[in-house]
Design an enzyme around this catalytic site. Structure first.
Site, PDB file in Angstrom:
ATOM      1  N   TYR A   1      55.249  46.906  41.791  1.00  0.00           N
ATOM      2  CA  TYR A   1      54.650  47.173  40.478  1.00  0.00           C
ATOM      3  C   TYR A   1      54.568  48.682  40.291  1.00  0.00           C
ATOM      4  O   TYR A   1      53.852  49.370  41.017  1.00  0.00           O
ATOM      5  CB  TYR A   1      53.252  46.557  40.346  1.00  0.00           C
ATOM      6  CG  TYR A   1      53.171  45.051  40.506  1.00  0.00           C
ATOM      7  CD1 TYR A   1      54.281  44.240  40.310  1.00  0.00           C
ATOM      8  CD2 TYR A   1      51.975  44.425  40.832  1.00  0.00           C
ATOM      9  CE1 TYR A   1      54.198  42.848  40.455  1.00  0.00           C
ATOM     10  CE2 TYR A   1      51.878  43.049  40.975  1.00  0.00           C
ATOM     11  CZ  TYR A   1      52.998  42.276  40.795  1.00  0.00           C
ATOM     12  OH  TYR A   1      52.901  40.906  40.938  1.00  0.00           O
TER      13      TYR A   1
ATOM     14  N   LEU B   1      46.811  33.326  32.014  1.00  0.00           N
ATOM     15  CA  LEU B   1      46.563  33.466  30.565  1.00  0.00           C
ATOM     16  C   LEU B   1      47.862  33.389  29.779  1.00  0.00           C
ATOM     17  O   LEU B   1      47.915  33.799  28.614  1.00  0.00           O
ATOM     18  CB  LEU B   1      45.851  34.795  30.290  1.00  0.00           C
ATOM     19  CG  LEU B   1      44.468  34.920  30.941  1.00  0.00           C
ATOM     20  CD1 LEU B   1      43.942  36.351  30.840  1.00  0.00           C
ATOM     21  CD2 LEU B   1      43.481  33.945  30.301  1.00  0.00           C
ATOM     22  N   GLY B   2      48.925  32.867  30.414  1.00  0.00           N
ATOM     23  CA  GLY B   2      50.197  32.752  29.697  1.00  0.00           C
ATOM     24  C   GLY B   2      50.665  34.101  29.191  1.00  0.00           C
ATOM     25  O   GLY B   2      51.052  34.236  28.032  1.00  0.00           O
TER      26      GLY B   2
HETATM   27  N1  LIG Z   1      53.857  36.784  42.668  1.00  0.00           N
HETATM   28  C1  LIG Z   1      54.533  37.030  41.564  1.00  0.00           C
HETATM   29  O1  LIG Z   1      55.757  37.041  41.584  1.00  0.00           O
HETATM   30  C2  LIG Z   1      53.792  37.302  40.300  1.00  0.00           C
HETATM   31  C3  LIG Z   1      54.459  37.250  39.066  1.00  0.00           C
HETATM   32  C4  LIG Z   1      53.731  37.499  37.910  1.00  0.00           C
HETATM   33  C5  LIG Z   1      52.383  37.786  37.998  1.00  0.00           C
HETATM   34  N2  LIG Z   1      51.771  37.840  39.216  1.00  0.00           N
HETATM   35  C6  LIG Z   1      50.336  38.164  39.342  1.00  0.00           C
HETATM   36  O2  LIG Z   1      49.609  37.432  38.396  1.00  0.00           O
HETATM   37  C7  LIG Z   1      48.778  38.324  37.640  1.00  0.00           C
HETATM   38  C8  LIG Z   1      48.544  37.752  36.260  1.00  0.00           C
HETATM   39  O3  LIG Z   1      49.766  37.603  35.540  1.00  0.00           O
HETATM   40  P1  LIG Z   1      50.060  38.441  34.225  1.00  0.00           P
HETATM   41  O4  LIG Z   1      49.232  39.656  34.268  1.00  0.00           O
HETATM   42  O5  LIG Z   1      51.524  38.593  34.105  1.00  0.00           O
HETATM   43  O6  LIG Z   1      49.653  37.454  33.060  1.00  0.00           O
HETATM   44  P2  LIG Z   1      48.266  36.872  32.507  1.00  0.00           P
HETATM   45  O7  LIG Z   1      47.184  37.071  33.471  1.00  0.00           O
HETATM   46  O8  LIG Z   1      48.586  35.492  32.064  1.00  0.00           O
HETATM   47  O9  LIG Z   1      48.029  37.745  31.187  1.00  0.00           O
HETATM   48  C9  LIG Z   1      47.856  39.135  31.240  1.00  0.00           C
HETATM   49  C10 LIG Z   1      47.783  39.671  29.838  1.00  0.00           C
HETATM   50  O10 LIG Z   1      46.631  39.126  29.182  1.00  0.00           O
HETATM   51  C11 LIG Z   1      45.858  40.151  28.615  1.00  0.00           C
HETATM   52  N3  LIG Z   1      44.444  39.783  28.816  1.00  0.00           N
HETATM   53  C12 LIG Z   1      43.794  39.611  29.989  1.00  0.00           C
HETATM   54  N4  LIG Z   1      42.542  39.166  29.781  1.00  0.00           N
HETATM   55  C13 LIG Z   1      42.383  39.079  28.448  1.00  0.00           C
HETATM   56  C14 LIG Z   1      41.301  38.675  27.618  1.00  0.00           C
HETATM   57  N5  LIG Z   1      40.159  38.234  28.135  1.00  0.00           N
HETATM   58  N6  LIG Z   1      41.473  38.718  26.274  1.00  0.00           N
HETATM   59  C15 LIG Z   1      42.655  39.136  25.725  1.00  0.00           C
HETATM   60  N7  LIG Z   1      43.726  39.506  26.469  1.00  0.00           N
HETATM   61  C16 LIG Z   1      43.584  39.480  27.813  1.00  0.00           C
HETATM   62  C17 LIG Z   1      46.215  41.411  29.348  1.00  0.00           C
HETATM   63  O11 LIG Z   1      46.056  42.468  28.418  1.00  0.00           O
HETATM   64  P3  LIG Z   1      46.060  44.014  28.840  1.00  0.00           P
HETATM   65  O12 LIG Z   1      47.412  44.246  29.429  1.00  0.00           O
HETATM   66  O13 LIG Z   1      45.881  44.707  27.539  1.00  0.00           O
HETATM   67  O14 LIG Z   1      44.958  44.242  29.765  1.00  0.00           O
HETATM   68  C18 LIG Z   1      47.650  41.165  29.764  1.00  0.00           C
HETATM   69  O15 LIG Z   1      48.521  41.639  28.765  1.00  0.00           O
HETATM   70  C19 LIG Z   1      49.545  39.647  37.657  1.00  0.00           C
HETATM   71  O16 LIG Z   1      48.718  40.727  37.347  1.00  0.00           O
HETATM   72  C20 LIG Z   1      50.070  39.651  39.078  1.00  0.00           C
HETATM   73  O17 LIG Z   1      49.049  40.113  39.937  1.00  0.00           O
HETATM   74  C21 LIG Z   1      52.448  37.581  40.345  1.00  0.00           C
END
Ligand SMILES: NC(=O)c1ccc[n+]([C@@H]2O[C@H](COP(=O)([O-])OP(=O)(O)OC[C@H]3O[C@@H](n4cnc5c(N)ncnc54)[C@H](OP(=O)(O)O)[C@@H]3O)[C@@H](O)[C@H]2O)c1
Length: 342
Positions: A58, A230-231
Site C-alpha cells: 500500500y 463497506l463495499g
Molecule cells: N488482503 C487484501 O488483498 C485486501 C484487499 C482489499 C482490502 N483489504 C483490506 O480491507 C480494508 C477495507 O477495504 P476497503 O478500504 O477497500 O473498502 P471498504 O472498507 O469497503 O470501504 C472503504 C471506503 O469507505 C469509506 N468509508 C469508510 N467508513 C465510512 C463511513 N462510516 N461513512 C462513509 N464512508 C466511509 C472510506 O472513505 P475514505 O477513503 O474517505 O475514508 C473508503 O473510501 C482495506 O483497508 C485493507 O486493509 C485487503
C-alpha cells in the site's frame, strides 16, 4: 468494545478493526491526508479498534511508514496485521513468494512499522512460480525467529478483477466454488504451519465467503478478517451515482461503480437505511453493513477502510449495534448486487 480472538491475540482484538489502505492506496486523495491519517489511527485505538490492517504494497511502503509513525508511542495497544508477497509492477501487481524475498520483506516491514514483531503476517497472494508450502515455510521461520506472532492468508482478488485473468462474476449468484482454490491452498499450508487468520472480501453485496470459506475457518478456530466490508464505500450511502472518481481511484475501473450500476444498486443502500432508521437517529447504513458482517460469526473481524477520523469513529460504533432477526431477514431479502467483471 467487544473483543474477538485472532491468531496470537490471546487477549483478543476489538471486534471492528481499521483498514489502513485508503490512507495511501486505491482511493482518491490517498496521498494528501498524512496528519488526518494519524488522527484516524489514534481515534480507532481510543475507541477500541485495535486491529490495524496494512500491507507493504500500500503506497507502496508509505502505509506501513504511516502506521509505524502512528504507533510510535502506542504500539502495545495495537494488533498489527501486514502482508507480504505482492509487489507493484510497472503494468500490474506481481507476486513474489520466494523464501529469500519473504525474509528481506519482513525485515523491511519491521523497520517501517518501527516494531520488533508483527502480530499477523499475511501472504498477500500466492506466487504461481513458487510452491505455496515453500513461501509458507519461510513465513513460519519468521515466527520461530520471533519476528512474527502468527500467519494469515489473503483470498481477496479471486473476483476483484484487479489482477489480470480474474474470472468473470455475475454479481448475483452465491458461488460456492469461488473459494475452492483458496481452501485447497489453506489445506496445503496447514500441513506446514497453522493458519491463524484468513482475509477475504465479505459484505452485504459480496457475501460469497459465507458459502465455504467462513465455515472452513469457523470449524478450525481460524479468524476471518472481512476486507471491503463497506463495499468500497458504496454501502455507506454517501457516494452519488455519476459523481465520478479520479483516474487513480480503483472505483473508476470497478464495474459496480459506473453511474448506471450505482443507480441500479441503490435498493441495497435503501434497505440498509431502513434497518438503520429502526435503530434510531444517528445510526447509519455503514454501521448496519458492519453489524451484518459481525453477525456472521464470532471469528469474524471486519476491517473497514477509512482515512478520515470521523469514519473510524462511526465504524467503531457499529460494534454496539445488535441486529434483530427482522433486520437480518430484511438484509437477506435485498437484491443481489449488479455489475460484473465480464
Ligand atoms: N488482503 C487484501 O488483498 C485486501 C484487499 C482489499 C482490502 N483489504 C483490506 O480491507 C480494508 C477495507 O477495504 P476497503 O478500504 O477497500 O473498502 P471498504 O472498507 O469497503 O470501504 C472503504 C471506503 O469507505 C469509506 N468509508 C469508510 N467508513 C465510512 C463511513 N462510516 N461513512 C462513509 N464512508 C466511509 C472510506 O472513505 P475514505 O477513503 O474517505 O475514508 C473508503 O473510501 C482495506 O483497508 C485493507 O486493509 C485487503
Amino acid at each position: 468494545m467487544e473483543r474477538r480472538t485472532i491468531g496470537a491475540a490471546t487477549l483478543g482484538v476489538g471486534a471492528i478493526g481499521l483498514g489502513c489502505m485508503p490512507m495511501s492506496w486505491a482511493y482518491t486523495g490517498s496521498r494528501q491526508r498524512g496528519e488526518e491519517s494519524l488522527r484516524t489511527v489514534h481515534t480507532a485505538l481510543d475507541l477500541g479498534s485495535t486491529l490495524l490492517d496494512t500491507a507493504d504494497m500500500y503506497g507502496p511502503f508509505t502505509n506501513e511508514l504511516l502506521v509505524g509513525r502512528a504507533l510510535r508511542e502506542r504500539r502495545p495497544e495495537a494488533f498489527v496485521s501486514t502482508k507480504v508477497g505482492l509487489l507493484v509492477g510497472e503494468q500490474h501487481l506481481v507476486a513474489n513468494g520466494r523464501p529469500g524475498y519473504v525474509r528481506r520483506a519482513c525485515d523491511a516491514s519491521l523497520r517501517r512499522l518501527q516494531t520488533d514483531v508483527i502480530d499477523l503476517y499475511q501472504l498477500h497472494r500466492a506466487d504461481p512460480e513458487v510452491p505455496v508450502e515453500e513461501t509458507w515455510g519461510a513465513m513460519a521461520d519468521l515466527v520461530t525467529a520471533g519476528k512474527v506472532r502468527s500467519l494469515g492468508l489473503c483470498a481477496v482478488g479471486a473476483r476483484s478483477g484487479r489482477r489480470p485473468g480474474a474470472r468473470p462474476y455475475d454479481g448475483r449468484a452465491r458461488d460456492g466454488r469461488l473459494h475452492d482454490g483458496t481452501i485447497r491452498q489453506l489445506e496445503r499450508v496447514q500441513q506446514v504451519f497453522p493458519v491463524s487468520a484468513v482475509e477475504a472480501e465479505l459484505s452485504v453485496w459480496s457475501p460469497e465467503a459465507l458459502d465455504a470459506l467462513l465455515p472452513w475457518c469457523a470449524a478450525r478456530g481460524v479468524g476471518f478478517l472481512a476486507a471491503m466490508p463497506l463495499g468500497n464505500g458504496f454501502l455507506t450511502g454517501t457516494l452519488t451515482p455519476g459523481g465520478g472518481f479520479e483516474p487513480d481511484d480503483v472505483r473508476a475501473r470497478h464495474p459496480r461503480f459506473t453511474a448506471e450500476m450505482m443507480a441500479a444498486n441503490q435498493p441495497i443502500v435503501a434497505g440498509l437505511r431502513r434497518v438503520a432508521r429502526r435503530h434510531g437517529d444517528g445510526v447509519t447504513p455503514a454501521q448496519v453493513a458492519l453489524a451484518w458482517v459481525l453477525s456472521q460469526g464470532r471469528h469474524v473481524v471486519p476491517v473497514p477502510g477509512a482515512k478520515r477520523a470521523r469514519w473510524a469513529a462511526q465504524n467503531a460504533g457499529a460494534a454496539g449495534l445488535l441486529l434483530t432477526a427482522e433486520d437480518l431477514a430484511e438484509v437477506a431479502g435485498l437484491p443481489g448486487a449488479q455489475g460484473s467483471w465480464d
